[in-house]
Design an enzyme around this catalytic site. Structure first.
Site, PDB file in Angstrom:
ATOM      1  N   GLY A  43     -14.517  -4.188 -33.459  1.00 26.46           N
ATOM      2  CA  GLY A  43     -15.669  -4.643 -34.245  1.00 26.46           C
ATOM      3  C   GLY A  43     -15.921  -3.707 -35.414  1.00 26.46           C
ATOM      4  N   ILE A  99     -20.767   0.791 -32.447  1.00 29.77           N
ATOM      5  CA  ILE A  99     -22.231   0.887 -32.475  1.00 29.77           C
ATOM      6  C   ILE A  99     -22.771   1.042 -31.055  1.00 29.77           C
ATOM      7  CG2 ILE A  99     -22.411  -0.428 -34.627  1.00 29.77           C
ATOM      8  CD1 ILE A  99     -23.614  -2.735 -32.952  1.00 29.77           C
ATOM      9  N   ASP A 100     -21.929   0.791 -30.054  1.00 31.06           N
ATOM     10  CA  ASP A 100     -22.401   0.920 -28.663  1.00 31.06           C
ATOM     11  C   ASP A 100     -22.490   2.390 -28.201  1.00 31.06           C
ATOM     12  OD1 ASP A 100     -22.214  -1.781 -28.847  1.00 31.06           O
ATOM     13  OD2 ASP A 100     -20.746  -2.056 -27.250  1.00 31.06           O
ATOM     14  N   ARG A 131     -48.228 -12.657 -29.719  1.00 34.24           N
ATOM     15  CA  ARG A 131     -47.044 -13.116 -28.990  1.00 34.24           C
ATOM     16  C   ARG A 131     -46.247 -11.947 -28.426  1.00 34.24           C
ATOM     17  NH1 ARG A 131     -45.253 -17.325 -33.645  1.00 34.24           N
ATOM     18  NH2 ARG A 131     -46.113 -19.184 -32.679  1.00 34.24           N
ATOM     19  N   GLU A 144     -27.700  -6.717 -24.862  1.00 29.86           N
ATOM     20  CA  GLU A 144     -27.073  -8.004 -24.515  1.00 29.86           C
ATOM     21  C   GLU A 144     -26.466  -7.975 -23.106  1.00 29.86           C
ATOM     22  OE1 GLU A 144     -23.838  -8.672 -27.302  1.00 29.86           O
ATOM     23  OE2 GLU A 144     -22.820  -6.842 -26.703  1.00 29.86           O
ATOM     24  N   ARG A 191     -41.361 -15.319 -27.822  1.00 30.99           N
ATOM     25  CA  ARG A 191     -40.234 -15.735 -28.668  1.00 30.99           C
ATOM     26  C   ARG A 191     -39.106 -14.716 -28.496  1.00 30.99           C
ATOM     27  NH1 ARG A 191     -43.099 -19.679 -29.387  1.00 30.99           N
ATOM     28  NH2 ARG A 191     -43.841 -20.494 -31.385  1.00 30.99           N
ATOM     29  N   HIS A 226     -24.886  -9.446 -35.237  1.00 30.31           N
ATOM     30  CA  HIS A 226     -24.052  -8.710 -36.193  1.00 30.31           C
ATOM     31  C   HIS A 226     -24.833  -8.088 -37.342  1.00 30.31           C
ATOM     32  CE1 HIS A 226     -21.355 -11.171 -33.863  1.00 30.31           C
ATOM     33  NE2 HIS A 226     -20.427 -10.267 -34.114  1.00 30.31           N
ATOM     34  N   GLN A 235     -26.702  -5.799 -36.887  1.00 28.42           N
ATOM     35  CA  GLN A 235     -26.630  -4.377 -36.527  1.00 28.42           C
ATOM     36  C   GLN A 235     -25.341  -3.720 -37.004  1.00 28.42           C
ATOM     37  OE1 GLN A 235     -28.237  -4.197 -32.111  1.00 28.42           O
ATOM     38  NE2 GLN A 235     -27.386  -6.156 -32.646  1.00 28.42           N
ATOM     39  N   ARG A 236     -24.323  -4.532 -37.249  1.00 33.81           N
ATOM     40  CA  ARG A 236     -23.050  -3.960 -37.687  1.00 33.81           C
ATOM     41  C   ARG A 236     -22.923  -3.974 -39.205  1.00 33.81           C
ATOM     42  NH1 ARG A 236     -19.268  -6.304 -33.281  1.00 33.81           N
ATOM     43  NH2 ARG A 236     -18.091  -7.143 -35.024  1.00 33.81           N
TER      44      ARG A 236
HETATM   45  O1  F6P Z   1     -17.856  -3.551 -29.103  1.00 30.62           O
HETATM   46  C1  F6P Z   1     -18.918  -3.425 -29.945  1.00 30.62           C
HETATM   47  C2  F6P Z   1     -19.766  -4.640 -30.008  1.00 30.62           C
HETATM   48  O2  F6P Z   1     -20.715  -4.306 -30.955  1.00 30.62           O
HETATM   49  C3  F6P Z   1     -20.418  -5.086 -28.675  1.00 30.62           C
HETATM   50  O3  F6P Z   1     -21.667  -4.527 -28.434  1.00 30.62           O
HETATM   51  C4  F6P Z   1     -20.510  -6.582 -28.822  1.00 30.62           C
HETATM   52  O4  F6P Z   1     -20.520  -7.216 -27.582  1.00 30.62           O
HETATM   53  C5  F6P Z   1     -19.276  -6.886 -29.603  1.00 30.62           C
HETATM   54  O5  F6P Z   1     -19.047  -5.789 -30.441  1.00 30.62           O
HETATM   55  C6  F6P Z   1     -19.335  -8.200 -30.369  1.00 30.62           C
HETATM   56  O6  F6P Z   1     -18.231  -8.292 -31.203  1.00 30.62           O
HETATM   57  P1  F6P Z   1     -17.645  -9.561 -31.966  1.00 30.62           P
HETATM   58  O7  F6P Z   1     -18.678 -10.621 -31.971  1.00 30.62           O
HETATM   59  O8  F6P Z   1     -17.354  -9.052 -33.335  1.00 30.62           O
HETATM   60  O9  F6P Z   1     -16.401  -9.923 -31.250  1.00 30.62           O
END
Ligand code: F6P
Length: 371
Positions: free
Chosen positions: A13, A146-147, A182, A242, A286, A292, A294-295
């Protein structure tokens, strides 16, 4: 003067911090003054699209321009200002048991004349790097995800920028959550580890934080929310990773598709929780998935600086002929560890010291212990 060709690729990623690292590998390797001291003239080529580039490139054929980019100081001059990876990335696994192309990768590395390969990636990409290094390819790794769950390093590129995104998003959600009284459930990334949710939640002062390392009880979540309202809260922010799951439940995946490294795409715990909270408490709830976002975006100051330090350190390893290593941050010092030490048990949140299992939140004692 000796000559040496360095290859560089980014895999897995994307995240902020990759481009700064690439820039500083190039600048440090090509530095004219250092070349004299080292008596070696380095050259750097970028491999496009991670391991896929090394699988698909045909060094004797016509597609070299598609997968190989010569990098020089002028080309990478502004790269540290940008997010993502200008080299592209993929989740291709050359050691995929259903389609093993590792021999092709090794042959292509040799045909391209790559004498040292800098691999920027997380557990999957660096796992491939380790296997290649065991068969004699000169590899240096740079950690990113990012994890922040790679063992052997206190920092992985991209993490701090992702935290900034979480904090900014929650700041925006607070005003609308407050206006409507909320509850907002904010789903962050974090497949196995809760660092993003925990430190993001701590940074923005979330009411509840849910992490993969500690299965939560839905009843308890609802009790805490009702208690909060009794004490005067008008709205609440819940940050969940997640990969968090309820006691007795499993991670929620968006679909059944599995990538080359055997991972499902997670997603949906936020909406699941919002539904459970609505039906358990009657409170308007909600959910939002930051996904993404976050990326994406420009790297924050810390990711630019760490990208720079990791890039410089990677070239130091190459100059010293110290291969099979990954640069790493330990107690605020940049150092290097054997690649295999970055591939063991993932670096997870220590629930006993870093998480409050009673309040589903960050720790409330740092220097002392209660009880
Ligand atoms: O591995 C890093 C990460 O950010 C995970 O937290 C997430 O599950 C995954 O990438 C999602 O990646 P993509 O949607 O790009 O396959």
């Amino acid at each position: 003067m000796k000559r040496c060709r360095i290859g560089i690729l980014t895999g897995g990623g994307d995240c902020a911090g990759l481009n700064p690292a690439i820039k500083w590998v190039v600048k440090t390797a090509l530095d004219r003054r250092l070349a004299l001291e080292r008596d070696t003239q380095y050259e750097v080529i970028g491999i496009r699209n991670g391991w896929r580039g090394l699988v698909e490139v045909n060094p004797d054929g016509s597609n070299v321009d598609k997968y190989v980019v010569p990098l020089d100081e002028e080309k990478v001059r502004t790269w540290d200002r940008y997010g993502g990876t200008n080299l592209g990335t993929s989740r291709t696994n050359p050691y995929d048991p259903n389609n093993d192309c590792s021999r092709r990768v090794i042959r292509n590395i040799e045909s391209l004349g790559i004498e040292a390969l800098v691999v920027i990636g997380g557990e999957d990409t660096l796992g491939v790097a380790h296997k290649l290094s065991q068969v004699g390819i000169n590899i240096v790794g740079i950690p990113k995800t990012i994890d922040k769950d790679l063992p052997g390093t206190d920092y992985t590129l991209g993490f701090e920028t992702a935290l900034d995104v979480i904090v900014e998003a929650v700041d925006r959600l607070r005003t609308t959550a407050g206006s409507h009284e909320r509850i907002f459930v904010v789903e962050t990334m974090g497949r196995h580890s809760g660092w993003l949710a925990l430190e993001g939640g701590e940074s923005c002062g979330a009411f509840l934080i849910l992490i993969p390392e500690y299965d939560f009880s839905i009843e308890k979540v609802n009790e805490l929310l009702i208690e909060g309202r009794r004490h005067g809260a008008r709205y609440e922010i819940i940050v969940t990773a997640e990969g968090a799951k309820p006691i007795g439940g499993t991670e929620i995946a968006r679909d059944e598709k599995i990538d080359g490294f055997g991972h499902k795409t997670l997603g949906g715990i936020g909406e699941f929780l919002a539904w459970e909270i609505r039906s358990g408490t009657g409170l308007e709830t909600r959910s939002i998935v930051l996904s993404h976002l976050q990326r994406g975006g420009a790297p924050c100051a810390y990711d630019r600086r760490m990208g720079r330090y990791f890039g410089i350190a990677a070239v130091d390893l190459i100059v010293g002929g110290d291969f099979g290593k990954m640069v790493s941050l330990r107690r605020n010092e940049v150092t290097a560890i054997p690649l295999e030490d970055a591939l063991g048990k993932l670096n997870l949140v220590d629930v006993t010291t870093q998480y409050d299992v009673e309040r589903y939140n960050g720790r409330r004692t740092i220097l002392g212990r209660y009880g």
